[in-house]
Design an enzyme around this catalytic site. Structure first.
Site, PDB file in Angstrom:
ATOM      1  N   VAL A  42      10.940  -6.975   9.750  1.00 53.69           N
ATOM      2  CA  VAL A  42      12.113  -6.094   9.868  1.00 53.69           C
ATOM      3  C   VAL A  42      11.825  -5.102  10.993  1.00 53.69           C
ATOM      4  O   VAL A  42      10.729  -4.544  11.071  1.00 53.69           O
ATOM      5  CB  VAL A  42      12.390  -5.354   8.540  1.00 53.69           C
ATOM      6  N   LEU A  79       6.731   3.106   1.360  1.00 51.78           N
ATOM      7  CA  LEU A  79       7.646   1.965   1.458  1.00 51.78           C
ATOM      8  C   LEU A  79       8.746   2.202   2.491  1.00 51.78           C
ATOM      9  O   LEU A  79       9.295   3.294   2.590  1.00 51.78           O
ATOM     10  CB  LEU A  79       8.271   1.694   0.085  1.00 51.78           C
ATOM     11  N   MET A 125       0.851  -1.194   0.000  1.00 51.06           N
ATOM     12  CA  MET A 125       0.000   0.000   0.000  1.00 51.06           C
ATOM     13  C   MET A 125       0.889   1.247   0.000  1.00 51.06           C
ATOM     14  O   MET A 125       0.436   2.349   0.326  1.00 51.06           O
ATOM     15  CB  MET A 125      -0.935  -0.008   1.207  1.00 51.06           C
ATOM     16  N   GLY A 145      11.116  -2.751   5.475  1.00 49.02           N
ATOM     17  CA  GLY A 145      10.379  -4.026   5.473  1.00 49.02           C
ATOM     18  C   GLY A 145       9.948  -4.374   4.056  1.00 49.02           C
ATOM     19  O   GLY A 145      10.201  -5.482   3.559  1.00 49.02           O
ATOM     20  N   HIS A 146       9.314  -3.402   3.377  1.00 49.22           N
ATOM     21  CA  HIS A 146       8.912  -3.640   1.981  1.00 49.22           C
ATOM     22  C   HIS A 146      10.140  -3.935   1.122  1.00 49.22           C
ATOM     23  O   HIS A 146      10.116  -4.810   0.257  1.00 49.22           O
ATOM     24  CB  HIS A 146       8.237  -2.389   1.395  1.00 49.22           C
ATOM     25  N   SER A 188       4.170   1.175   8.005  1.00 53.53           N
ATOM     26  CA  SER A 188       3.905   2.500   7.416  1.00 53.53           C
ATOM     27  C   SER A 188       3.176   3.381   8.417  1.00 53.53           C
ATOM     28  O   SER A 188       3.219   4.601   8.326  1.00 53.53           O
ATOM     29  CB  SER A 188       3.069   2.351   6.151  1.00 53.53           C
ATOM     30  N   ARG A 189       2.490   2.760   9.386  1.00 56.72           N
ATOM     31  CA  ARG A 189       1.724   3.541  10.365  1.00 56.72           C
ATOM     32  C   ARG A 189       2.611   4.114  11.471  1.00 56.72           C
ATOM     33  O   ARG A 189       2.131   4.940  12.253  1.00 56.72           O
ATOM     34  CB  ARG A 189       0.615   2.675  10.977  1.00 56.72           C
ATOM     35  N   ASP A 202       2.161  -9.283   9.185  1.00 52.36           N
ATOM     36  CA  ASP A 202       0.718  -9.478   9.004  1.00 52.36           C
ATOM     37  C   ASP A 202       0.478 -10.984   8.934  1.00 52.36           C
ATOM     38  O   ASP A 202       0.119 -11.525   7.883  1.00 52.36           O
ATOM     39  CB  ASP A 202       0.249  -8.775   7.730  1.00 52.36           C
TER      40      ASP A 202
HETATM   41  O1  PAF Z   1      -0.220  -5.833   3.546  1.00 48.46           O
HETATM   42  C1  PAF Z   1      -0.619  -4.903   2.826  1.00 48.46           C
HETATM   43  O2  PAF Z   1       0.068  -3.905   2.616  1.00 48.46           O
HETATM   44  C2  PAF Z   1      -1.988  -5.013   2.182  1.00 48.46           C
HETATM   45  O3  PAF Z   1      -2.888  -5.640   3.017  1.00 48.46           O
HETATM   46  C3  PAF Z   1      -1.948  -5.672   0.784  1.00 48.46           C
HETATM   47  C4  PAF Z   1      -1.487  -7.115   0.874  1.00 48.46           C
HETATM   48  C5  PAF Z   1      -1.029  -4.890  -0.122  1.00 48.46           C
HETATM   49  C6  PAF Z   1      -3.361  -5.662   0.182  1.00 48.46           C
HETATM   50  O4  PAF Z   1      -3.847  -4.380   0.031  1.00 48.46           O
END
Ligand code: PAF
Length: 273
Positions: A173, A30, A27, A33-34, A183-184, A147
């Site tokens: 991470v 970034l 989402m 972690g991403h 991100s939050r 998650d």
């Molecule tokens: O984990 C996330 O960032 C979101 O839930 C995802 C998997 C991109 C779906 O919108």
């Protein structure tokens, strides 16, 4: 790197890619972690596709959809530097139709823990990930263990819908002080950030208890709740890898999860034992 906005463009480009394709759905906003997911995808595949889409259907009314951080230019740079081949950044109306076919998360596992406190959240996650899988047709798709329940439900969806996709779980991470990247985290004031460290502290303590031979879920949860007393908790839970409740920790088959509010920011964290 090619940046595309419509499903049609994405499909055409994806179909032109030979070899294996790794996919990292995000989402945006970034962080490292991403980046760890993207790096893994670049390492393991001939091509990598990243999506950035703040998916409206996974936010409940009153949640942070409108204030969710959007940093499209910075994110583009990060993806470019990380050797992403295709960056997909659709608008919501390109992804959804009115009164469309919907996907429901499974009753039991989709409506406990996160799904209990955010009912319908996983319906939205599965809906969008299903669409993204159809568009990107990846060989492998990368999801963070932070998650954990989302990862589990996506593995279920891959099984249930016969997707030919390998789901690659990636480690959490953390900042050097232990805070899991999210991100939050940008919502946190310096004082709240300090308080947020209690989450990882409680999880670390739980892991230590297991290391020293304490397997009782009840006793581990009690200690964690003590550490977390200044946090407005949604839950502290200990489950097996199938998200079934357990009475005793089994090393190699347990996840310890926590979710709660620091100020008005809802954070989640977990540790895989
Ligand atoms: O984990 C996330 O960032 C979101 O839930 C995802 C998997 C991109 C779906 O919108």
């Amino acid at each position: 790197m090619q940046v595309v906005q419509t499903p049609k463009e994405l499909k055409a480009l994806r179909d032109s890619l030979p070899g294996s394709v790794g996919f990292v759905p995000t989402m945006g906003a970034l962080h490292e972690g991403h980046l760890s997911l993207i790096k893994k995808s670049v390492e393991q595949n001939d091509h990598t596709i990243v999506s950035i889409f703040v998916n409206p259907t996974q936010f409940l009314p009153g949640e942070d959809f409108s204030k969710y951080p959007r940093r499209y230019e910075a994110d583009k740079k990060i993806c470019e530097l990380a050797s992403v081949d295709i960056l997909f950044m659709p608008e919501a109306d390109a992804m959804y139709h009115e009164d469309e076919v919907i996907i429901k998360a499974p009753k039991a596992k989709g409506y406990i823990l996160e799904g209990h406190f955010r009912p319908g959240h996983f319906d939205g996650v599965l809906q969008v990930v299903n669409k993204l899988f159809h568009l990107t047709k990846p060989t492998r798709a990368y999801f963070g263990k932070k998650d954990a329940q989302q990862l589990y439900l996506i593995q279920q969806m891959v099984r249930d819908f016969f997707f030919d996709i390998e789901i690659v779980p990636c480690d959490i991470v953390r900042d050097p002080d232990g805070l899991a990247l999210s991100s939050r985290n940008v919502y946190l004031s310096p004082q709240e950030r300090q308080k947020a460290l209690l989450l990882s502290k409680a999880l670390k303590r739980a892991a230590k208890m297991v290391q020293s031979g304490e397997y009782s879920v009840e006793r581990i949860k009690a200690k964690m709740r003590e550490i977390l007393e200044d946090i407005k908790l949604d839950y502290v839970e200990i489950v097996d890898r199938e998200f079934e409740p357990i009475e005793n920790v089994v090393v190699g088959d347990t996840i310890i999860l926590v979710a709660g509010y620091v100020g008005s920011t809802r954070l989640i964290d977990n540790i895989w034992i």
